[in-house]
Design an enzyme around this catalytic site. Structure first.
Site, short mmCIF file in Angstrom:
data_model
loop_
_atom_site.label_atom_id
_atom_site.label_comp_id
_atom_site.label_asym_id
_atom_site.label_seq_id
_atom_site.Cartn_x
_atom_site.Cartn_y
_atom_site.Cartn_z
N LYS A 116 0.80 -1.21 0.00
CA LYS A 116 0.00 0.00 0.00
C LYS A 116 0.84 1.27 0.00
O LYS A 116 0.51 2.26 -0.67
CB LYS A 116 -0.94 0.00 1.21
CG LYS A 116 -2.08 -1.01 1.11
CD LYS A 116 -2.99 -0.91 2.32
CE LYS A 116 -4.25 -1.75 2.15
NZ LYS A 116 -3.99 -3.17 2.02
N GLU A 200 -2.75 7.18 7.90
CA GLU A 200 -3.50 8.06 7.00
C GLU A 200 -4.70 8.66 7.72
O GLU A 200 -5.17 8.12 8.75
CB GLU A 200 -3.96 7.31 5.75
CG GLU A 200 -4.99 6.24 5.96
CD GLU A 200 -5.36 5.55 4.64
OE1 GLU A 200 -4.54 5.56 3.71
OE2 GLU A 200 -6.46 4.99 4.58
N HIS A 235 -15.39 -4.53 7.04
CA HIS A 235 -14.55 -4.33 5.86
C HIS A 235 -14.82 -5.34 4.75
O HIS A 235 -14.10 -5.37 3.75
CB HIS A 235 -13.07 -4.34 6.23
CG HIS A 235 -12.70 -3.36 7.30
ND1 HIS A 235 -12.68 -1.99 7.07
CD2 HIS A 235 -12.38 -3.53 8.61
CE1 HIS A 235 -12.34 -1.38 8.19
NE2 HIS A 235 -12.16 -2.27 9.13
N GLU A 275 -9.42 1.28 -6.36
CA GLU A 275 -10.33 1.57 -5.25
C GLU A 275 -10.04 2.95 -4.68
O GLU A 275 -8.89 3.31 -4.44
CB GLU A 275 -10.19 0.50 -4.16
CG GLU A 275 -10.55 -0.90 -4.64
CD GLU A 275 -10.77 -1.87 -3.50
OE1 GLU A 275 -10.43 -1.54 -2.35
OE2 GLU A 275 -11.29 -2.96 -3.76
N GLU A 293 -6.29 1.75 -3.01
CA GLU A 293 -5.45 0.64 -3.44
C GLU A 293 -5.93 0.14 -4.80
O GLU A 293 -6.98 0.54 -5.29
CB GLU A 293 -5.47 -0.51 -2.42
CG GLU A 293 -6.84 -1.14 -2.21
CD GLU A 293 -6.82 -2.22 -1.13
OE1 GLU A 293 -5.73 -2.74 -0.84
OE2 GLU A 293 -7.89 -2.52 -0.58
N ASN A 295 -6.69 -3.46 -6.95
CA ASN A 295 -6.82 -4.92 -6.98
C ASN A 295 -6.47 -5.38 -8.38
O ASN A 295 -7.18 -5.06 -9.35
CB ASN A 295 -8.24 -5.35 -6.61
CG ASN A 295 -8.51 -5.16 -5.13
OD1 ASN A 295 -7.76 -5.66 -4.29
ND2 ASN A 295 -9.54 -4.41 -4.79
N ARG A 297 -6.77 -7.89 -10.34
CA ARG A 297 -7.49 -9.12 -10.68
C ARG A 297 -8.94 -8.76 -11.00
O ARG A 297 -9.33 -7.59 -10.89
CB ARG A 297 -7.47 -10.09 -9.50
CG ARG A 297 -7.98 -9.45 -8.20
CD ARG A 297 -8.12 -10.44 -7.08
NE ARG A 297 -8.34 -9.80 -5.79
CZ ARG A 297 -9.49 -9.32 -5.35
NH1 ARG A 297 -10.57 -9.38 -6.13
NH2 ARG A 297 -9.61 -8.77 -4.17
#
Length: 479
Positions: A116, A200, A235, A275, A293, A295, A297
């Protein structure tokens, strides 16, 4: 075009990939563990190979076994699906080194987006807005506490190698920082083998909005608009939709352009998702949406994008992996209507969402919506894997129509004797804030008690059930 494909996955996503591959005339090979010997994806494929015991670490997570199965069956390519080895750069490289086609992004792209802190630095350099925070190498507790104070509480401590909500702590007061940091680092080290964290700013009214991107090996990259995945429990996404409620065209244009810049920064090939986290306290605004972030895939929620764009994303994956250019240019892609996806799980909301495993003696899934599933009546919900029964996907001309159709799909699905989250999903779809589109990631956490406890049964309802029992055949579900 690829002629034979091994799917390095199981369940719903394996069945989903097989469906498209068959329509394209591609021979499919499934892999399976002991627990999945009789699974739907095994019987749906043209061929199947046993790869080990039920535990994923001894079967689906062993790349050598999967590559050996591909070679033994003459497969040309490997599709990883999502989860398991789908974002493992070493496995992707091993597939390529074995002379096979990897249906996914370049290993270097996976690596670039895998941590990240490194990903956020790369995005900032590419002109993609990132959440205010500290992503430095210095992990001294005093230095981290100093940066947290400069950012301003509340802050999030996040493991740089984290995911799925692990290795994450919310700190609302300075005096709680040290204990939260130590706890986060312990969990990160145990879960990911990496105790490194970043700090953050915590967003008070966060919405989780993501953009589907797609690239090919000819340098073309497009976006397929956004999805809203704000309805989450611990989450984990519960209900997803596309497009995002309250998104105006100007904000959409800025957001999707940022997503394309992000994909170009890592020379992206294949299906990926950028995202973002949005501060929705004043509605959706481009200057209050930040990169979170990537992903690298296909996503679980990819069907809602397919429904609003008319694109088969798995077909695009297979065409791009075969060396073809993207089937459509950006100006040929548009949004049509609204789509919604609900994840039907074998779990008991009244008991803390504990998995409800066992045989699916009775299973009828609604015909009024799209069903993506990896189980069938008579099958088993295994304790070894994610207890998803199916994804219910509805499309409508408007958001209200999509909600009504997904509710109808849930109402007309029957599962017995395992418990499901169907009632929880139904109440969530009726929640006033959700209906109005005023959603954020904290909605379920705030109102969870009202969503998980079934209402009291009225005497009239009991009488109706008694009448059904009296009229039902002895071998039916009511028995």
């Amino acid at each position: 075009m690829i002629q034979s494909l091994l799917i390095a996955n199981r369940g719903e996503i394996a069945c989903r990939i097989i469906l498209t591959a068959r329509a394209m005339g591609i021979r499919t090979i499934a892999v399976y563990s002991d627990a999945d010997a009789k699974a739907l994806h095994v019987r749906s494929a043209d061929e199947a190979v046993h790869i080990g015991p039920s535990a994923a670490r001894e079967s689906y997570l062993v790349g050598e076994k999967i590559i050996a199965a591909a070679k033994a069956t003459g497969a040309e390519a490997i599709h990883p699906g999502y989860g398991f080895l789908s974002e493992n750069a070493e496995f992707a490289q091993a597939v390529i080194d074995a002379g096979l086609v990897w249906v996914g992004p370049k290993p270097a792209s996976i690596t670039a987006m895998g941590l990240k802190d490194a990903a956020k630095k790369l995005m900032a350099e590419a002109g993609v807005p990132v959440t205010p925070g500290y992503m430095g190498e210095n992990q001294d507790p005093g230095i981290l506490a100093m940066h947290a104070g400069e950012i301003g509480y509340p802050v999030l401590i996040k493991a740089v190698a984290g995911g799925g909500g692990k290795g994450m702590r919310l700190v609302e007061r300075e005096e709680d920082f040290a204990d939260a940091l130590a706890s986060c680092q312990r969990e990160a080290s145990a879960s990911f083998g990496n105790a490194h964290v970043l700090i953050e700013k915590y967003i008070q009214r966060p919405r989780h909005i993501e953009v589907q991107v797609f690239g090919d090996s000819h340098g073309n990259i497009v976006h397929l608009f956004e999805r809203d995945c704000s309805l989450q429990r611990r989450h984990q996404k519960v209900i997803e939709e596309a497009p995002a409620p309250g998104m105006d065209e100007a904000t959409r244009a800025d957001l999707c352009a940022a997503a394309v810049r992000a994909a170009k920064a890592v020379d992206y090939v294949g299906a990926g998702t950028i995202e973002f986290i949005a501060d929705a306290s004043e509605g959706l605004r481009a200057d209050r949406i930040w990169f979170m972030e990537m992903n690298t895939r296909l996503q679980v929620e990819h069907p809602v994008t397919e429904e609003i764009t008319g694109v088969d994303l798995v077909e695009w994956q297979l065409r791009v992996a075969s060396g073809e250019a993207l089937p459509k240019r950006q100006d040929q892609l548009s949004i049509s209507g609204w789509a919604m996806e609900a994840r039907l799980y074998a779990e008991d909301p009244a008991k803390g969402f504990l998995p409800s495993i066992g045989r699916l003696e009775h299973l009828v899934l609604a015909e009024s919506v799209r069903i993506d599933t990896g189980v069938e009546q008579g099958g088993e919900v295994s304790p070894f894997y994610d207890p998803m029964i199916s994804k219910l996907i509805a499309h409508g001309a408007t958001r209200a129509e999509a909600i009504a159709r997904i509710e109808d799909g849930i109402d007309n699905s029957e599962v017995w004797p395992v418990r499901t989250n169907a009632g929880f999903l139904g109440l969530l779809l009726q929640h006033p804030d959700f209906v109005s589109g005023d959603v954020d990631t904290g909605l379920i956490g705030r109102d969870g008690d009202d969503l998980v406890h079934p209402p009291e049964v009225e005497a009239e309802e009991l009488a109706e059930v008694a009448a059904l029992l009296a009229a039902s055949p002895g071998d039916g579900p009511w028995s």
